[in-house]
Design a protein around this motif. Sequence first.
Motif, mmCIF file in Angstrom:
data_model
loop_
_atom_site.group_PDB
_atom_site.id
_atom_site.type_symbol
_atom_site.label_atom_id
_atom_site.label_comp_id
_atom_site.label_asym_id
_atom_site.label_seq_id
_atom_site.Cartn_x
_atom_site.Cartn_y
_atom_site.Cartn_z
ATOM 1 N N LEU A 165 0.802 -1.221 0.000
ATOM 2 C CA LEU A 165 0.000 0.000 0.000
ATOM 3 C C LEU A 165 0.838 1.276 0.000
ATOM 4 O O LEU A 165 0.333 2.331 -0.372
ATOM 5 C CB LEU A 165 -0.952 0.038 1.205
ATOM 6 N N GLY A 166 2.096 1.147 0.419
ATOM 7 C CA GLY A 166 2.931 2.347 0.471
ATOM 8 C C GLY A 166 2.376 3.375 1.431
ATOM 9 O O GLY A 166 1.843 3.034 2.486
ATOM 10 N N TYR A 167 2.451 4.652 1.020
ATOM 11 C CA TYR A 167 2.005 5.714 1.933
ATOM 12 C C TYR A 167 0.499 5.693 2.182
ATOM 13 O O TYR A 167 0.001 6.387 3.061
ATOM 14 C CB TYR A 167 2.410 7.085 1.383
ATOM 15 N N ARG A 168 -0.230 4.871 1.417
ATOM 16 C CA ARG A 168 -1.682 4.804 1.604
ATOM 17 C C ARG A 168 -2.070 3.972 2.807
ATOM 18 O O ARG A 168 -3.236 3.982 3.238
ATOM 19 C CB ARG A 168 -2.347 4.237 0.358
ATOM 20 N N ALA A 169 -1.096 3.216 3.359
ATOM 21 C CA ALA A 169 -1.377 2.343 4.497
ATOM 22 C C ALA A 169 -1.965 3.136 5.664
ATOM 23 O O ALA A 169 -2.939 2.718 6.290
ATOM 24 C CB ALA A 169 -0.097 1.632 4.932
ATOM 25 N N GLU A 170 -1.378 4.300 5.917
ATOM 26 C CA GLU A 170 -1.852 5.119 7.033
ATOM 27 C C GLU A 170 -3.285 5.613 6.808
ATOM 28 O O GLU A 170 -4.084 5.686 7.744
ATOM 29 C CB GLU A 170 -0.920 6.311 7.238
ATOM 30 N N PHE A 171 -3.600 5.946 5.551
ATOM 31 C CA PHE A 171 -4.973 6.380 5.236
ATOM 32 C C PHE A 171 -5.975 5.275 5.562
ATOM 33 O O PHE A 171 -7.036 5.528 6.133
ATOM 34 C CB PHE A 171 -5.107 6.745 3.751
ATOM 35 N N VAL A 172 -5.620 4.049 5.178
ATOM 36 C CA VAL A 172 -6.539 2.928 5.401
ATOM 37 C C VAL A 172 -6.736 2.698 6.894
ATOM 38 O O VAL A 172 -7.872 2.561 7.365
ATOM 39 C CB VAL A 172 -6.014 1.641 4.722
ATOM 40 N N ILE A 173 -5.631 2.672 7.645
ATOM 41 C CA ILE A 173 -5.742 2.471 9.098
ATOM 42 C C ILE A 173 -6.616 3.545 9.728
ATOM 43 O O ILE A 173 -7.542 3.260 10.494
ATOM 44 C CB ILE A 173 -4.335 2.485 9.746
ATOM 45 N N LYS A 174 -6.341 4.797 9.375
ATOM 46 C CA LYS A 174 -7.119 5.906 9.962
ATOM 47 C C LYS A 174 -8.584 5.834 9.573
ATOM 48 O O LYS A 174 -9.471 5.997 10.414
ATOM 49 C CB LYS A 174 -6.534 7.251 9.494
ATOM 50 N N THR A 175 -8.835 5.612 8.293
ATOM 51 C CA THR A 175 -10.222 5.577 7.815
ATOM 52 C C THR A 175 -11.013 4.446 8.469
ATOM 53 O O THR A 175 -12.154 4.641 8.888
ATOM 54 C CB THR A 175 -10.255 5.443 6.280
ATOM 55 N N VAL A 176 -10.377 3.273 8.576
ATOM 56 C CA VAL A 176 -11.060 2.144 9.211
ATOM 57 C C VAL A 176 -11.411 2.492 10.653
ATOM 58 O O VAL A 176 -12.526 2.237 11.118
ATOM 59 C CB VAL A 176 -10.186 0.874 9.147
ATOM 60 N N LYS A 177 -10.472 3.122 11.351
ATOM 61 C CA LYS A 177 -10.751 3.515 12.738
ATOM 62 C C LYS A 177 -11.885 4.526 12.810
ATOM 63 O O LYS A 177 -12.747 4.442 13.678
ATOM 64 C CB LYS A 177 -9.485 4.100 13.387
ATOM 65 N N GLU A 178 -11.855 5.483 11.881
ATOM 66 C CA GLU A 178 -12.910 6.505 11.882
ATOM 67 C C GLU A 178 -14.279 5.880 11.636
ATOM 68 O O GLU A 178 -15.254 6.235 12.305
ATOM 69 C CB GLU A 178 -12.616 7.562 10.804
ATOM 70 N N ILE A 179 -14.338 4.932 10.705
ATOM 71 C CA ILE A 179 -15.631 4.304 10.403
ATOM 72 C C ILE A 179 -16.117 3.477 11.591
ATOM 73 O O ILE A 179 -17.278 3.542 11.965
ATOM 74 C CB ILE A 179 -15.533 3.426 9.142
ATOM 75 N N VAL A 180 -15.203 2.713 12.188
ATOM 76 C CA VAL A 180 -15.599 1.889 13.331
ATOM 77 C C VAL A 180 -16.035 2.768 14.501
ATOM 78 O O VAL A 180 -17.049 2.507 15.146
ATOM 79 C CB VAL A 180 -14.433 0.972 13.774
ATOM 80 N N LYS A 181 -15.285 3.826 14.740
ATOM 81 C CA LYS A 181 -15.567 4.698 15.885
ATOM 82 C C LYS A 181 -16.906 5.416 15.743
ATOM 83 O O LYS A 181 -17.751 5.368 16.623
ATOM 84 C CB LYS A 181 -14.432 5.720 16.047
ATOM 85 N N GLN A 182 -17.061 6.052 14.566
ATOM 86 C CA GLN A 182 -18.298 6.810 14.349
ATOM 87 C C GLN A 182 -19.458 5.894 14.006
ATOM 88 O O GLN A 182 -20.603 6.312 13.973
ATOM 89 C CB GLN A 182 -18.132 7.803 13.193
ATOM 90 N N GLU A 183 -19.115 4.621 13.713
ATOM 91 C CA GLU A 183 -20.112 3.684 13.218
ATOM 92 C C GLU A 183 -20.919 4.332 12.101
ATOM 93 O O GLU A 183 -22.143 4.345 12.122
ATOM 94 C CB GLU A 183 -21.004 3.209 14.362
ATOM 95 N N THR A 184 -20.177 4.915 11.179
ATOM 96 C CA THR A 184 -20.790 5.561 10.020
ATOM 97 C C THR A 184 -21.759 4.608 9.340
ATOM 98 O O THR A 184 -21.384 3.504 8.955
ATOM 99 C CB THR A 184 -19.701 5.972 9.007
ATOM 100 N N ASP A 185 -22.974 5.027 9.253
ATOM 101 C CA ASP A 185 -24.005 4.174 8.692
ATOM 102 C C ASP A 185 -24.046 4.332 7.170
ATOM 103 O O ASP A 185 -24.463 5.351 6.643
ATOM 104 C CB ASP A 185 -25.358 4.546 9.298
ATOM 105 N N MET A 186 -23.571 3.298 6.484
ATOM 106 C CA MET A 186 -23.504 3.365 5.021
ATOM 107 C C MET A 186 -24.894 3.442 4.398
ATOM 108 O O MET A 186 -25.074 4.032 3.346
ATOM 109 C CB MET A 186 -22.749 2.152 4.477
#
Length: 293
Positions: A165-186
């Motif tokens: 993933l290269g530098y995108r790895a951090e984006f994925v980790i952060k985004t996954v945490k944000e979605i889990v935390k906020q429980e963003t309802d798709m």
Amino acid sequence: MSNKYTLNVNSTINSGQSFLWEKRDNSWYGIYEESILKITEYETNGEKIYEYDSFPKIENWHQHVFRLDDKYELIMNEISRKDMIVDSVTKKYPGLRIMRQKPIQCIISFLCSSNNNIPRIRLILRNLSKKFGKKVEWDGNVFYTFPSLRTLYTTSVPDLLLCGLGYRAEFVIKTVKEIVKQETDMVKLAEMNYDNAKQEILKLSGVGDKIADCILLFSLNKLEAFPIDTWIIKFFQKKWKQILDEDMIIKEKITPNQYRVLSKKIREHYGRYSGYAQQYLYYSIREEYGRKW
DNA sequence: CGCCAGGGATCTT
DNA sequence: AAGATCCATGGC
């Protein structure tokens, strides 16, 4: 399919919107989060017939995934009336469709797409599935499902770097945490209007205007979303300068402000089905300039 | 070697 | 607020 022109599986799968598809033994297999989708093409009397299957079994999945519930002819007529170029490419590549993806897989996929090319996006996503998905044996083949949000939540940047993933790895980790935390309802995002849903999705790490539009178009039912990528910009510069303001000097890359101005103009031009116009333009550009995949 | 790939975040002016 | 720079990685 009663009409062979209402769906062309090959062009749809190869139009850079969905990445985890693979052809084995005359069948397409696609990873649809926890499920494996299968399409087999037959030709009888010169007419194409598709047979659909999946594991686990999902009744009529193709209706949903290929958006066969859209009023396709009406959409084609509507966007074709807007300009000659779209009119010609809709007739040149009949059956190209927008697919309806699972939001989480779509978000992760396009997080991996930034400043990247399609073969590498596919490689990264395959690596992710092989490392973190579930192994499934079906139909004489081995598959790896797309990792769940919960599984991704347990991964780390070094894990993802191993997948390329290269530098995108951090984006994925952060985004996954944000979605889990906020429980963003798709589901709720899919019900919001374009502007409100985009405002929400833009909060995710690694999601800017272009990726947001891809997520909205390909997984959240926002058919007016028109992703503007480097190929679309090249197209406008070459074939359609009128839509670019005289004072809008576009260099190598487009600024967020330019993106919004351009996006608004384009959506006013093509209307509520701008996304379909975009997909046709993108596909035809790639066919013309030579795809590398 | 440099350039590009379905860009975005961050720093600098 | 708008530009310039940096970000991993692999193919060509």
